[in-house]
Write a protein that holds these residues in place. Structure first.
Motif, PDB file in Angstrom:
ATOM      1  N   THR A  45       0.830  -1.205   0.000  1.00 42.48           N
ATOM      2  CA  THR A  45       0.000   0.000   0.000  1.00 42.48           C
ATOM      3  C   THR A  45       0.865   1.255   0.000  1.00 42.48           C
ATOM      4  N   ALA A  46       0.266   2.349  -0.442  1.00 41.17           N
ATOM      5  CA  ALA A  46       0.911   3.664  -0.406  1.00 41.17           C
ATOM      6  C   ALA A  46      -0.087   4.655   0.170  1.00 41.17           C
ATOM      7  N   ALA A  47       0.411   5.753   0.704  1.00 42.31           N
ATOM      8  CA  ALA A  47      -0.466   6.735   1.348  1.00 42.31           C
ATOM      9  C   ALA A  47      -0.183   8.137   0.824  1.00 42.31           C
ATOM     10  N   PHE A  48      -1.249   8.847   0.480  1.00 37.03           N
ATOM     11  CA  PHE A  48      -1.151  10.237   0.043  1.00 37.03           C
ATOM     12  C   PHE A  48      -2.418  10.976   0.468  1.00 37.03           C
ATOM     13  N   THR A  49      -2.290  12.267   0.734  1.00 41.06           N
ATOM     14  CA  THR A  49      -3.480  13.109   0.749  1.00 41.06           C
ATOM     15  C   THR A  49      -3.740  13.508  -0.702  1.00 41.06           C
ATOM     16  N   LEU A  50      -4.985  13.785  -1.033  1.00 47.33           N
ATOM     17  CA  LEU A  50      -5.297  14.155  -2.414  1.00 47.33           C
ATOM     18  C   LEU A  50      -4.631  15.471  -2.794  1.00 47.33           C
ATOM     19  N   SER A  51      -4.513  16.379  -1.833  1.00 45.56           N
ATOM     20  CA  SER A  51      -3.869  17.658  -2.138  1.00 45.56           C
ATOM     21  C   SER A  51      -2.395  17.459  -2.467  1.00 45.56           C
ATOM     22  N   ALA A  52      -1.726  16.584  -1.712  1.00 43.44           N
ATOM     23  CA  ALA A  52      -0.309  16.321  -1.984  1.00 43.44           C
ATOM     24  C   ALA A  52      -0.136  15.622  -3.325  1.00 43.44           C
ATOM     25  N   LEU A  53      -1.041  14.703  -3.627  1.00 39.94           N
ATOM     26  CA  LEU A  53      -0.957  13.973  -4.891  1.00 39.94           C
ATOM     27  C   LEU A  53      -1.211  14.904  -6.073  1.00 39.94           C
ATOM     28  N   ALA A  54      -2.186  15.802  -5.920  1.00 36.16           N
ATOM     29  CA  ALA A  54      -2.468  16.768  -6.987  1.00 36.16           C
ATOM     30  C   ALA A  54      -1.276  17.696  -7.205  1.00 36.16           C
ATOM     31  N   GLU A  55      -0.619  18.068  -6.108  1.00 36.60           N
ATOM     32  CA  GLU A  55       0.550  18.944  -6.217  1.00 36.60           C
ATOM     33  C   GLU A  55       1.701  18.233  -6.919  1.00 36.60           C
ATOM     34  N   MET A  57       1.416  15.866  -9.072  1.00 34.18           N
ATOM     35  CA  MET A  57       1.033  15.681 -10.471  1.00 34.18           C
ATOM     36  C   MET A  57       0.976  17.004 -11.230  1.00 34.18           C
ATOM     37  N   GLY A  58       0.819  18.110 -10.499  1.00 41.08           N
ATOM     38  CA  GLY A  58       0.682  19.403 -11.150  1.00 41.08           C
ATOM     39  C   GLY A  58      -0.662  19.573 -11.830  1.00 41.08           C
ATOM     40  N   VAL A  59      -1.713  18.986 -11.227  1.00 43.59           N
ATOM     41  CA  VAL A  59      -3.055  19.078 -11.804  1.00 43.59           C
ATOM     42  C   VAL A  59      -4.031  19.540 -10.727  1.00 43.59           C
ATOM     43  N   SER A  60      -5.231  19.871 -11.137  1.00 38.93           N
ATOM     44  CA  SER A  60      -6.261  20.272 -10.186  1.00 38.93           C
ATOM     45  C   SER A  60      -6.824  19.041  -9.480  1.00 38.93           C
ATOM     46  N   ARG A  61      -7.500  19.280  -8.353  1.00 45.62           N
ATOM     47  CA  ARG A  61      -8.124  18.170  -7.631  1.00 45.62           C
ATOM     48  C   ARG A  61      -9.206  17.511  -8.483  1.00 45.62           C
ATOM     49  N   GLN A  62      -9.916  18.308  -9.284  1.00 48.46           N
ATOM     50  CA  GLN A  62     -10.971  17.741 -10.131  1.00 48.46           C
ATOM     51  C   GLN A  62     -10.381  16.785 -11.168  1.00 48.46           C
ATOM     52  N   TYR A  63      -9.292  17.216 -11.809  1.00 45.98           N
ATOM     53  CA  TYR A  63      -8.693  16.359 -12.829  1.00 45.98           C
ATOM     54  C   TYR A  63      -8.034  15.139 -12.192  1.00 45.98           C
ATOM     55  N   LEU A  64      -7.517  15.306 -10.976  1.00 48.90           N
ATOM     56  CA  LEU A  64      -6.949  14.161 -10.259  1.00 48.90           C
ATOM     57  C   LEU A  64      -8.017  13.094 -10.039  1.00 48.90           C
ATOM     58  N   PRO A  89      -4.437  10.539   5.541  1.00 51.92           N
ATOM     59  CA  PRO A  89      -4.198  10.301   4.107  1.00 51.92           C
ATOM     60  C   PRO A  89      -5.025   9.133   3.569  1.00 51.92           C
ATOM     61  N   TRP A  90      -5.210   9.118   2.260  1.00 49.94           N
ATOM     62  CA  TRP A  90      -5.836   7.991   1.576  1.00 49.94           C
ATOM     63  C   TRP A  90      -4.815   6.864   1.446  1.00 49.94           C
ATOM     64  N   ILE A  91      -5.290   5.637   1.542  1.00 46.94           N
ATOM     65  CA  ILE A  91      -4.440   4.464   1.350  1.00 46.94           C
ATOM     66  C   ILE A  91      -4.743   3.880  -0.029  1.00 46.94           C
ATOM     67  N   PHE A  92      -3.701   3.696  -0.846  1.00 47.51           N
ATOM     68  CA  PHE A  92      -3.852   3.209  -2.215  1.00 47.51           C
ATOM     69  C   PHE A  92      -3.203   1.836  -2.363  1.00 47.51           C
ATOM     70  N   PRO A 205      -3.434  23.111  -1.469  1.00 50.25           N
ATOM     71  CA  PRO A 205      -2.626  23.981  -2.320  1.00 50.25           C
ATOM     72  C   PRO A 205      -3.494  24.653  -3.365  1.00 50.25           C
ATOM     73  N   SER A 206      -3.023  25.773  -3.851  1.00 49.29           N
ATOM     74  CA  SER A 206      -3.776  26.454  -4.897  1.00 49.29           C
ATOM     75  C   SER A 206      -3.830  25.571  -6.127  1.00 49.29           C
ATOM     76  N   GLN A 207      -5.016  25.465  -6.699  1.00 51.15           N
ATOM     77  CA  GLN A 207      -5.199  24.574  -7.834  1.00 51.15           C
ATOM     78  C   GLN A 207      -4.556  25.165  -9.084  1.00 51.15           C
ATOM     79  N   LYS A 208      -3.875  24.310  -9.793  1.00 55.43           N
ATOM     80  CA  LYS A 208      -3.194  24.745 -11.007  1.00 55.43           C
ATOM     81  C   LYS A 208      -4.196  24.826 -12.153  1.00 55.43           C
TER      82      LYS A 208
END
Length: 280
Positions: A45-55, A57-64, A89-92, A205-208
């Motif tokens: 398993t891996a763990a991320f918050t969606l905000s950290a993952l979006a950051e 990836m350099g994408v918005s939360r919606q596109y994530l 965090p979310w567990i993936f 984070p501010s959405q890109k």
């Protein structure tokens, strides 16, 4: 076959995904724990918050969310869960690689006196902990392990010294003088905050913004129809216009935007919702 980083990476490259989804899958793979106890995670398993993952990836939360849905419906069968509370965090995990055989328990036995074992440079809790009346955790060998493990556990926002003090008090109350190090990890996994404790909200984070007008338009169409309802949308639209016309619309979006079929399908559903052909 026992899943490995190389095996999963080969499957990722062989799976029909958008470029962004390939990148996301690789990011998740890179953070997977291959030993129980590494950073407090279960094996695989891996763990991320969606905000950290979006950051990352350099994408918005919606596109994530769109990319995560693409991985969930792909052959990789990405699964995500949030077992440790709203702000944890979310567990993936990639469930396509589940093994039928049971995972071995890696908690150390009492005869093991080493601090930790290393396997592929990932540390697990092992050894023995002396239960003392009180001590400064930062003067012990356990502080760094606690700090690393708590990041993905219910006690993620609790001071390391507080965790240590509670652990010692818990074992003293039960008359334990020495316990396996795995007990500390188990204690952290079962952490319960005191009533009235306010969890710390994750920083968003501010959405890109998407700069490309074509990509912006594609995203607008995809967001018009919720991803979770895509199967119902496909069924309703095929019933309304026929399967051939439905396929023609999907191919038209692929040609127009140069996207993968999954994104094109969502865009077709969004177009139909915006046109009032099907309900959202």
């Amino acid at each position: 076959m026992e899943p490995t980083t190389g095996l999963i990476l080969r499957r990722i490259t062989q799976t029909n995904l958008s470029v962004a989804a390939h990148k996301l899958a690789t990011l998740i793979l890179d953070a997977i724990a291959w030993k129980d106890g590494y950073n407090g995670l279960s094996r695989g398993t891996a763990a991320f918050t969606l905000s950290a993952l979006a950051e990352k990836m350099g994408v918005s939360r919606q596109y994530l969310s769109v990319l995560l849905s693409e991985l969930e419906t792909s052959e990789l069968q990405l699964e995500r869960a949030k077992p440790n509370g709203k702000f944890a965090p979310w567990i993936f995990r990639f469930s396509a690689f589940d093994e039928e055989s049971e995972t071995h328990d890696l908690v150390s036995g009492e005869g093991d006196t080493s601090l930790s074992r290393e396997n592929n440079n990932k540390t697990i809790f092992s050894g023995l902990i002396e239960i003392t009346p009180s001590s400064n955790v930062f003067q012990t060998s356990w502080a760094e392990l606690i700090k690393a493990a708590k990041a993905t556990l219910p006690c993620w926002n609790i001071d390391t010294q507080v965790i240590w003090d509670r652990f010692l008090a818990f074992n003293r109350s039960r008359g334990n003088g020495r316990v396996p190090a795995g007990f500390l990890l188990g204690f952290m996994r079962r952490w319960r905050n005191s009533p009235g404790t306010t969890p710390r909200p994750e920083v968003k984070p501010s959405q890109k913004r998407v700069a490309d007008p074509k990509e912006r338009e594609l995203l607008r169409q995809m967001q018009a129809a919720p991803t979770a309802n895509r199967q119902f949308h496909a069924s309703d639209l095929c019933r309304l216009i026929g399967h051939a016309a439905y396929e023609a619309r999907v191919l038209d979006v692929i040609r127009k935007f140069g996207c993968q079929r999954f994104s094109a399908t969502l865009a077709v559903h969004g177009q139909a919702v915006l046109a009032g052909e099907i309900s959202r």
